[in-house]
Design an enzyme around this catalytic site. Structure first.
Site, PDB file in Angstrom:
ATOM      1  N   ASN A  70       9.005   1.604   0.175  1.00 38.84           N
ATOM      2  CA  ASN A  70       7.551   1.602   0.334  1.00 38.84           C
ATOM      3  C   ASN A  70       6.902   1.478  -1.039  1.00 38.84           C
ATOM      4  O   ASN A  70       7.192   2.266  -1.943  1.00 38.84           O
ATOM      5  CB  ASN A  70       7.103   2.894   1.022  1.00 38.84           C
ATOM      6  N   CYS A  75       4.106   0.618   4.631  1.00 38.24           N
ATOM      7  CA  CYS A  75       4.953   0.979   5.767  1.00 38.24           C
ATOM      8  C   CYS A  75       4.715   0.039   6.941  1.00 38.24           C
ATOM      9  O   CYS A  75       5.638  -0.269   7.700  1.00 38.24           O
ATOM     10  CB  CYS A  75       4.699   2.423   6.174  1.00 38.24           C
ATOM     11  N   HIS A  97       0.598   6.306   9.194  1.00 39.51           N
ATOM     12  CA  HIS A  97       1.941   5.874   8.809  1.00 39.51           C
ATOM     13  C   HIS A  97       2.572   5.103   9.957  1.00 39.51           C
ATOM     14  O   HIS A  97       2.391   5.442  11.126  1.00 39.51           O
ATOM     15  CB  HIS A  97       2.793   7.089   8.434  1.00 39.51           C
ATOM     16  N   ASP A 147      12.287   4.248   9.094  1.00 41.21           N
ATOM     17  CA  ASP A 147      11.139   4.883   8.439  1.00 41.21           C
ATOM     18  C   ASP A 147      11.187   4.535   6.959  1.00 41.21           C
ATOM     19  O   ASP A 147      11.741   5.266   6.142  1.00 41.21           O
ATOM     20  CB  ASP A 147      11.198   6.389   8.663  1.00 41.21           C
TER      21      ASP A 147
END
Length: 1294
Positions: A409, A414, A655, A672
Site C-alpha cells: 500500500n 488499497c 479501507h 488485505d
C-alpha cells in the site's frame, strides 16, 4: 561459540553476536595467538548473554553462519524493556522495565518501570463494566470516573509476574497448571499453570483456536495470573486473570474478576533466529599476512541477517504490528445445569493496546460461590475462543501460508490493490496482458508494461509486490497515491486504457469477449402495437441494494419497467402521445460478470452522499436465466462467485480488501494489501452482506461493494492455469534485466558509504568561462568517478590514467581548495610523498572531491609532464580580456619560479593570445569576487608583485590600447565589477499561471526604467505598456505592483527572495501607459448578455475619483451592443450568493464599492421595456433556488411588474426570458421571499406592489427588500458517490 575449519589453520577470536545484529568482543575472549579447535556445530550460550566466539580468519573474506536459538524467557527473566501507552498494572516481576506516564500501581517489584500515557480511574465494580485491569488488588487510584455499560478497554501487561515461593510442596500457592497433553495426560510446568487446547489443529498460522486456563487456589489469588502462550496467526495469545477492586463502590463486595485476552507480538519470549555474518578483514598494509606472527591490524565489518524461525517473531520490532481479532471470553461452569458465562470482544491488538477484555467480568464473590457452579476445589476454568485476521507489521509469510502474495500500500491505494488482485486472478485476462507488445515501450510511461510487471511479480515473487511503477506510469504524482478513489471508477478507467492498448495487437478484443454483455432498452406502448428498442453493451452492472433482501431482488429492480403516462407520455411519432412502459432486459451475460453494489448514493434530505449499509445477500452460485430475454437451455446463465471486494468505512473514506476464490473451487483467501491469508467461506460471503448483526465480529460498516462472478460453463477457460510458456521470452528477459539493474542499484546504495565521488575537470572545461575562478560549479560538465574512500592515491592515479587514456606520467592531479576569500582554486598535492594516503584523507574527509587533472597537450611530443618543484615553483592561470567584445578567454597555465619578474611573462602571454611579441599589456590579479587589482610594477618578482602568491593564482591581461577607453567596460577591473552585480532574472506573465517565462541577465544596479527597457525589448513592446510585480517572499506568486516612479534598484527588488532560489519578477501587458494606469482604479466585473449568459470577465480602468457612470462609460467602449431591440444603456448590479443585492446608482463613487469576498459586480444592458418605470410599476429581483431559499443557484435577473397584473402574465415573461420549454416550466413554482421565508404564489394571484416593498418592522427598522424566488430542480450534475474536497477524478495520463 567456537568455529573451526579443519582444512585451514584459522585462528579464532571470541566475539559476541547479539540478537540486534552487533558484534562485540567479550571480556574473556582468548588471545589471538592461541587457537581453539572444536566442531563447527558446537554452539554455546555464555552466562553473560547470547554470545559466541567467532574465529579470527586468516583469509581476507570469510562467511560465518551463526545459529542462535535462545530458549523461551522465563517469568522473571530480566531486560524485558518496552514502551506502552495505556493503563498499567504492576506485579512482582523484577527487571521488567517499562516507562509509564499516568496511573501506575506499584506492588513489590522495585524495578518494574513502565511508561503509559493517559492513566485512568477505576470504574464502578459492576459485571457490565469493562475497564482496564489492575494487578494489585490493594492499590488505590484517582477519582472515580463513570463509564458506559459494556465499555471495552485494555490492560497493558507484558510478561507474567514470577510465582510466589512455594514454601511447602504439599501446600501450593494460588496459581494455575499447564496441561500440555490434549487428551487426559497433563504435565505441570513450574507447578503453576495449566492450559488445555481444545483444537486438534497444530498449525500456528491458524485463524482461530479455543484454549483454557485453570486458575488454582482461586480464593488466594492476589496477583495477575497469565497463561502460557497459544499461537494463532503466529502470534502468542494468553489468558490474563486478576482480582480487581473498586475502592469507590458503595456496595461491600467491591472485588471483581478481571478477565483479559493478551496478544504481545513484541515479546521476545518465544522467538529464535538464525544469523549469518560475513566478516571482511582488510589489511592496512600491502603484503600483510594475517597468518604471520608479526603484529598486524585490520578493520572488520559484519552484516548480520536475523532469520526468524517462527513467523510473527520480530526481535527488532518497532512496535508497528497490529492484529484485528474477535474473541469470546468464557467462564466454564463445573456444575451440571449451569450455563457458561461469556462475553464477546472485538479489538485491534497492537503494541500499546496488547490486551483487551473486562476489568469486571464477574463479581469475585459470585465466582467464588460454590452454589453458582463456577468454582470447584478452589479452581476456576477460563476459556477463550479467538478468531484473528492475519497480522500486519510482523513476518507473515503469505506465500508459505496461501501460495499467493499481496501488494504494498502506497498510502491510500488499497482500492487499487484489491482491483489488481481481482484482474490478476482472471487468468484469461492475465494471459492477454502478458501478450501485449511492449518491447519498445518506455518503462516509466507504459501502463501495459507496468501491468505486465506487476502480474509477473505476483506470479513469481515470494514477497509483497510494489505498485509505485504502475502509478508512475499512470502519470500520477505522489499525492495521488494518498488520495482514496472509487474502485469502480478505477476499474472502468483501467479497463478502457487496457482495451485501447490492445487494439491492433494479437489480443485485440479480449476484454470485450470476457466482460461485455448486452442489454436491450425498450419502450413499449400499452394500447397500440408499437415498440422502440436498441441494444447496448455493458461491462458492469450497477445494482441498487437499498431495501433489497438479496441479489435477485436487485436484478428484479434493475429490469423493472417504468410507466410513462400523464404528462410523461411517450411520443410515438404518427401515433402521437401514448401510454407506454420503459425498461431494460438482458440479451446476454458475459463470461466474467462485474456487479457494482450501489453502496454510495445521494440523499436529497441531507443534500449529501451517504453510504448505505443495508443487508443484501449474495450467493456463491446464482442463476440469472430469468433475467435474460431468450435463455439458452444448453448454456444456462449460472455463475460462480469469484471475488468479493469489501469496503469498510463510510462516505468520507475507509479501507478496501478483496476475498478471492482463485480456482473457483470454494477455497477462499483474503487479500488485505500486503497480507494474504486463508479464510472461510462464511468470512468471504456471509460476513459481508451488510446490515446489523448481533455478532460483534461483523461490523455493520463493512460490506461488499463489488462482486465478480464467472460463468460456470466458462470457468475452465477463464480460470485456466497460467504457465511460463504463456509469458513471452522477451518479456521475461526484460523483467530479469530490470531486476538485475535494480539489485545493482540497491547494492550501490547499500555500499554508498564505502565510496565517495571525485569530480574531475580538465582545461577544456575552463575554456569559455566568463566568471570568477576557473569554472562555474553549477554548469560545468564533470567527469565523475566513484572510488573507494580508502583507495590510495597511487591506484587512484592509475585508474584516472586508464579512464582518461593517458600514461600515469602524463597526468598530474591538482585538488581544488576553498580559500578563505571565497575563491575555489587548484592547489598542489605532493604525489611522491602522498601515494600511500587515501583519497578521503586527501579530500580532508569532505566529499565530493574536486580535482583539476593536468595532462600533456595531445599534439605535443613530450613523454611526460614537466617537473614541478613544490618549494621554488608556482602554477599560475592566465586569462585574456577583450574590452570590445566584453569577453574573457582562457589562456592556459604556466609553471614559473616564484622569483620570476612579471615582465618575463609578457612574451608567454602575447604568444598565447596571438599578439605580436612586443605588444604592451596591462595586467591584473584576480584576488576574489569584486576585487581585481592592477599590477603596477612589472620589474618586481612574482612573490612581491602579487598578494600572497599561491598555486592557482590568476593573472588577467589585456592590450594597452587607447581605443579601449571608448568601450563600455574598458578594463578587466570594470568587467569583473560589472560581473559581480550581474544577476539572471526570470520574467513571467502574471496573467498566465503556468507561464515558464524568459530569462534576462541584468545588472543589479539598474533602475526601474532600465529594467523595463530590457524587458520591453525582449517582448517587442513599449516599456510604458508594462506593469511589474514583486514576487512574494513566502511563496512563488505575484505580489504588489511596482509604481513606475520606483526609486530603488533591481537589487532592492530581489532582496526579499531566497539566496539560492531563482530570481523572479512578474509583468503584465497594458492597454494604457503605466503612468496613466496609476491614476486609475482597476475594476473587475462580469458582463451578462440579454439571454442571461455570462459573456466574459471585464477589467476596466476608470478614474480613481470616478463614479459608476464613468465605469459604465469605460465598459461601453469595450462592448459591442446589438443595435436592434436594445436600449444601449448599461447598469451595474451587485450580486451576492446568486441573488441581486442592489442596482448601483450612477452617481455613486467607485471608492465606495468593495469587490472583496463573495460579492461580484455585473454589467448588463437595460432592456427597452425597463428604461422607464411608472409609479404603479416596480422592478423585482428574481433568483433561482431548490427547496431551501438559501440554496440559490444560477443567474439572477430582474422583471418588471405592475399593480393588479395577473401573475400568469409575469410567468409568461419569465418563461420567455429563461427560454424554458412548457413541459419543464410547468414544474416551476414561484414564491415571495421575505427575510428568508417563502410564501408560494397561487395561480390566481394578482400583483400587489406592497408585497414586494420592504416593510417597517417593530423598532423602526426596515426589512430587506423582498425578492421573487423560482423554485425548481438544480440540474447541476451530482456525483454518484461521496465527494471529498481533496479528491480528483481518476485519470491515467499515459
Amino acid at each position: 561459540m567456537e568455529l573451526v575449519d579443519t582444512e585451514r589453520n584459522q585462528v579464532t577470536i571470541g566475539c559476541i553476536v547479539s540478537s540486534r545484529g552487533k558484534l562485540t568482543l567479550p571480556e574473556d575472549s582468548p588471545s589471538p595467538e592461541t587457537p581453539r579447535r572444536t566442531s563447527y556445530n558446537s554452539i554455546k550460550n555464555t552466562e553473560r548473554g547470547r554470545s559466541a566466539d567467532i574465529g579470527r580468519i586468516a583469509s581476507k573474506h570469510v562467511k560465518v553462519a551463526v545459529t542462535d536459538r535462545p530458549s523461551s524467557r522465563s517469568k522473571g527473566e530480566p531486560n524485558n524493556n518496552r514502551n506502552n501507552t495505556g493503563t498499567s498494572g504492576t506485579g512482582s516481576n523484577p527487571n521488567n522495565n517499562r516507562n509509564n506516564t499516568g496511573t501506575s500501581d506499584t506492588g513489590s517489584n522495585p524495578n518494574n518501570n513502565r511508561n503509559n500515557t493517559g492513566g485512568m480511574a477505576e470504574a464502578e465494580s459492576t459485571p457490565d463494566m469493562l475497564v482496564s485491569g489492575d494487578t494489585n488488588p490493594n492499590a488505590t487510584e484517582g477519582p472515580p470516573e463513570k463509564r458506559p455499560c459494556n465499555e471495552v478497554e485494555h490492560m497493558d501487561t507484558d510478561t507474567p509476574p514470577p510465582p510466589p515461593k512455594n514454601d511447602s510442596p504439599q501446600t501450593p500457592k494460588a496459581g494455575g497448571d499447564m496441561d500440555t497433553d490434549r487428551n487426559t495426560n497433563t504435565t505441570n510446568v513450574n507447578g503453576e499453570v495449566m492450559v488445555e487446547e481444545l483444537m486438534e489443529e497444530e498449525d500456528e498460522s491458524r485463524a482461530e483456536a479455543t484454549f483454557r486456563f485453570t486458575v488454582e487456589n482461586f480464593s488466594k489469588v492476589k496477583e495477575t495470573q497469565l497463561s502460557p502462550p497459544v499461537f494463532i496467526r503466529n502470534l502468542p495469545w494468553k489468558i490474563m486473570a486478576m482480582p480487581r477492586h473498586n475502592p469507590n463502590a458503595e456496595r461491600p463486595n467491591n472485588k471483581s474478576l478481571g478477565f483479559f485476552l493478551q496478544c504481545n507480538a513484541d515479546s521476545d519470549s518465544s522467538w529464535s533466529c538464525s544469523a549469518s555474518a560475513e566478516l571482511r578483514l582488510i589489511p592496512q598494509k600491502d603484503g600483510c599476512n594475517a597468518d604471520s606472527d608479526s603484529s598486524w591490524s585490520c578493520s572488520a565489518s559484519a552484516e548480520l541477517r536475523l532469520i526468524p524461525q517462527k513467523d510473527g517473531c520480530n526481535a527488532d520490532s518497532d512496535s508497528s504490528w497490529s492484529c484485528s481479532a474477535s474473541a469470546e471470553l468464557r467462564l466454564i461452569p463445573q456444575k451440571d445445569g449451569v450455563e457458561t458465562f461469556n462475553r464477546k470482544i472485538q479489538h485491534i491488538f497492537y503494541s500499546k493496546e496488547n490486551d483487551w477484555g473486562f476489568a469486571h467480568f464477574m463479581p469475585w464473590h459470585e465466582v467464588g460461590d460454590t452454589q453458582k457452579g463456577f468454582i470447584k476445589d478452589d479452581r476456576i476454568l477460563l476459556e477463550v475462543y479467538v478468531n484473528a485476521d492475519a497480522p500486519h507489521g510482523v513476518a507473515w509469510d503469505s506465500k508459505k501460508h496461501t501460495g499467493y502474495v499481496g501488494l504494498k500500500n502506497q498510502g491510500a491505494t488499497c482500492y487499487m490493490n484489491s482491483l489488481l488482485q481481482t484482474l490478476f486472478f482472471t487468468n484469461q485476462l492475465r494471459k492477454a496482458v502478458y501478450q501485449m507488445p511492449t518491447e519498445s515501450d518506455d518503462q516509466s510511461k507504459s501502463v501495459a508494461l507496468a501491468l505486465q510487471r506487476i502480474f509477473y511479480e505476483l506470479q513469481h515473487n515470494d514477497k509483497p509486490v510494489g505498485t509505485k511503477k504502475l502509478t508512475k506510469s499512470f502519470g500520477w504524482e505522489t499525492l495521488d497515491s494518498f488520495m482514496q478513489h472509487d474502485v469502480q471508477e478505477l476499474c472502468r478507467v483501467l479497463l478502457d486504457n487496457m482495451e485501447s492498448k490492445m487494439r491492433g495487437t494479437c489480443v485485440e478484443g479480449t476484454i470485450p469477449r470476457l466482460l461485455e454483455g448486452k442489454m436491450i432498452s425498450f419502450i413499449k406502448c400499452k394500447h397500440i402495437d408499437y415498440m422502440s428498442s436498441r441494444t447496448e453493451p455493458f461491462y458492469d452492472i450497477q445494482l441498487n441494494i437499498k431495501g433489497k433482501k438479496n441479489l435477485y431482488e436487485s436484478f428484479q429492480d434493475y429490469i423493472a419497467t417504468e410507466t410513462m403516462d400523464g404528462e410523461n407520455k411517450y411520443d410515438a411519432g404518427k401515433f402521437g402521445l401514448q401510454e407506454a412502459e420503459k425498461g431494460v432486459i438482458f440479451q446476454s451475460f458475459p463470461p466474467v460478470l462485474h456487479l457494482h453494489l450501489m453502496r454510495f448514493q445521494y440523499d436529497p434530505n441531507t443534500d449529501t452522499n451517504i453510504k448505505i449499509n443495508d443487508r443484501c445477500e449474495f450467493h456463491e452460485k446464482i442463476n440469472l436465466d430469468k433475467f435474460v430475454q431468450n435463455p439458452d437451455a444448453k448454456d444456462p446463465a449460472v455463475y460462480i462467485l469469484h471475488a468479493v471486494l469489501v469496503h469498510s468505512g463510510d462516505n468520507h473514506g475507509g479501507h478496501y480488501v478483496v476475498y478471492l476464490n482463485p480456482r473457483g473451487d470454494g477455497k477462499w483467501c483474503k487479500f488485505d494489501d500486503d497480507v494474504v491469508s486463508r479464510c472461510t467461506k462464511a468470512e468471504a460471503i456471509d460476513h459481508n452482506f451488510g446490515g446489523f448483526d448481533d455478532d460483534i465480529s461483523i461490523r455493520h460498516c463493512t460490506n461488499a461493494y463489488m462482486l465478480v462472478y464467472v460463468r460456470e460453463s466458462c470457468k475452465e477457460e477463464v480460470l485456466c492455469p497460467v504457465n511460463e510458456i504463456d509469458i513471452p521470452d522477451n518479456l521475461i528477459e526484460r523483467l530479469a534485466e530490470e531486476k538485475k539493474y535494480e539489485l545493482q542499484r540497491r547494492k550501490e546504495r547499500s555500499e554508498a558509504h564505502l565510496y565517495m565521488p571525485v569530480h574531475v575537470v580538465t582545461e577544456d572545461q575552463f575554456c569559455g568561462h566568463q566568471g570568477n575562478d576557473m569554472f562555474d560549479m553549477e554548469h560545468v560538465h564533470y567527469r565523475t568517478f566513484k572510488v573507494l574512500r580508502e583507495m590510495k592515491l597511487g591506484p587512484f592515479m592509475e585508474m584516472l590514467a586508464g579512464s582518461m587514456g593517458y600514461p600515469v606520467g602524463q597526468i598530474r592531479p591538482w585538488p581544488f581548495q576553498q580559500r578563505s576569500n571565497c575563491t575555489f582554486r587548484p592547489t598542489m598535492i605532493d604525489v611522491e610523498n602522498d601515494l600511500e594516503k587515501s583519497v578521503v584523507v586527501l579530500a580532508e574527509n569532505d566529499p565530493p572531491w574536486y580535482v583539476f587533472l593536468e595532462v600533456v597537450e595531445p599534439d605535443s611530443d613530450v613523454a611526460c609532464l614537466p617537473p614541478f618543484d613544490k618549494d621554488s615553483d608556482v602554477m599560475l592561470f592566465l586569462k585574456m580580456y577583450d574590452p570590445k567584445a566584453k569577453m574573457v578567454c582562457y589562456a592556459g597555465h604556466v609553471y614559473v619560479p616564484i622569483s620570476t619578474r612579471v615582465e618575463e611573462l609578457i612574451p608567454i602571454m602575447n604568444r598565447r593570445a596571438g599578439f605580436r611579441s612586443d605588444t604592451d599589456l596591462i595586467m591584473f590579479e584576480e584576488v576574489k569576487p569584486n576585487l581585481v587589482e592592477r599590477i603596477q610594477d612589472y620589474e618586481l618578482p612574482l612573490d612581491k608583485a602579487l598578494d600572497e602568491l599561491m598555486d592557482g593564482d590568476i593573472i588577467i591581461f589585456q592590450k594597452d590600447d587607447p581605443e579601449n577607453e571608448e568601450c563600455e567596460l574598458p578594463t578587466a577591473k570594470d568587467y569583473f565589477r560589472d560581473l559581480y552585480y550581474r544577476v539572471e532574472v526570470v520574467f513571467c506573465d502574471k496573467t498566465m499561471p503556468s507561464d515558464p517565462g524568459f530569462n534576462l541577465v541584468l545588472s543589479q544596479r539598474m533602475n526601474y526604467f532600465q529594467v523595463a527597457k530590457c524587458v520591453a525589448q525582449e517582448l517587442n513592446t513599449d516599456p510604458m505598456l508594462l506593469q511589474f510585480f514583486k514576487t512574494q517572499g513566502y511563496r512563488d506568486a505575484p505580489g504588489n505592483p511596482l509604481r513606475c516612479t520606483y526609486e530603488g534598484t533591481l537589487k532592492d527588488l530581489l532582496s526579499n527572495l531566497k539566496q539560492r532560489g531563482p530570481k523572479k519578477l512578474y509583468y503584465q501587458r497594458l492597454r494604457i501607459p503605466i503612468n496613466e494606469l496609476e491614476n486609475k482604479r482597476q475594476f473587475k466585473c462580469i458582463f451578462v448578455n440579454s439571454k442571461l449568459k455570462e459573456d466574459r470577465e471585464m477589467v476596466l480602468y476608470p478614474s480613481k475619483n470616478g463614479t459608476v457612470a464613468d465605469l459604465l462609460e469605460e465598459a461601453g467602449k469595450q462592448l459591442q451592443l446589438p443595435q436592434d431591440g436594445g436600449s444601449g444603456k448599461l447598469r451595474l448590479l451587485e450580486v451576492i450568493s446568486n441573488k441581486i443585492f442592489c442596482v448601483q446608482k450612477e452617481d455613486v463613487l467607485l471608492e465606495c464599492l468593495n469587490s472583496q469576498g463573495t460579492k461580484t459586480y455585473r454589467i448588463e444592458e437595460v432592456p427597452q421595456e425597463e428604461i422607464s418605470i411608472r409609479e404603479e410599476e416596480l422592478l423585482v429581483h428574481c433568483a433561482h433556488f431548490s427547496k431551501e431559499v438559501f440554496a440559490t443557484f444560477g443567474t439572477p435577473f430582474m422583471v418588471k411588474i405592475r399593480q393588479g397584473e395577473a401573475f400568469a402574465a409575469i410567468r409568461g415573461q419569465i418563461q420567455k426570458k429563461l427560454e424554458v420549454p412548457d413541459k419543464e416550466f410547468e414544474k416551476y413554482q414561484f414564491a415571495i421571499i421575505v427575510m428568508g421565508r417563502q410564501t408560494y404564489i397561487p395561480e390566481e394571484y394578482s400583483v400587489e406592489l406592497k408585497d414586494f416593498l420592504p416593510q417597517i418592522v417593530p423598532g423602526g427598522a426596515m426589512q430587506p427588500k423582498p425578492w421573487l424566488g423560482i423554485d425548481h430542480i438544480n440540474k447541476t450534475a451530482k456525483r454518484s458517490r461521496p465527494y471529498m474536497y481533496t479528491e480528483k477524478a481518476i485519470k491515467i495520463h499515459n
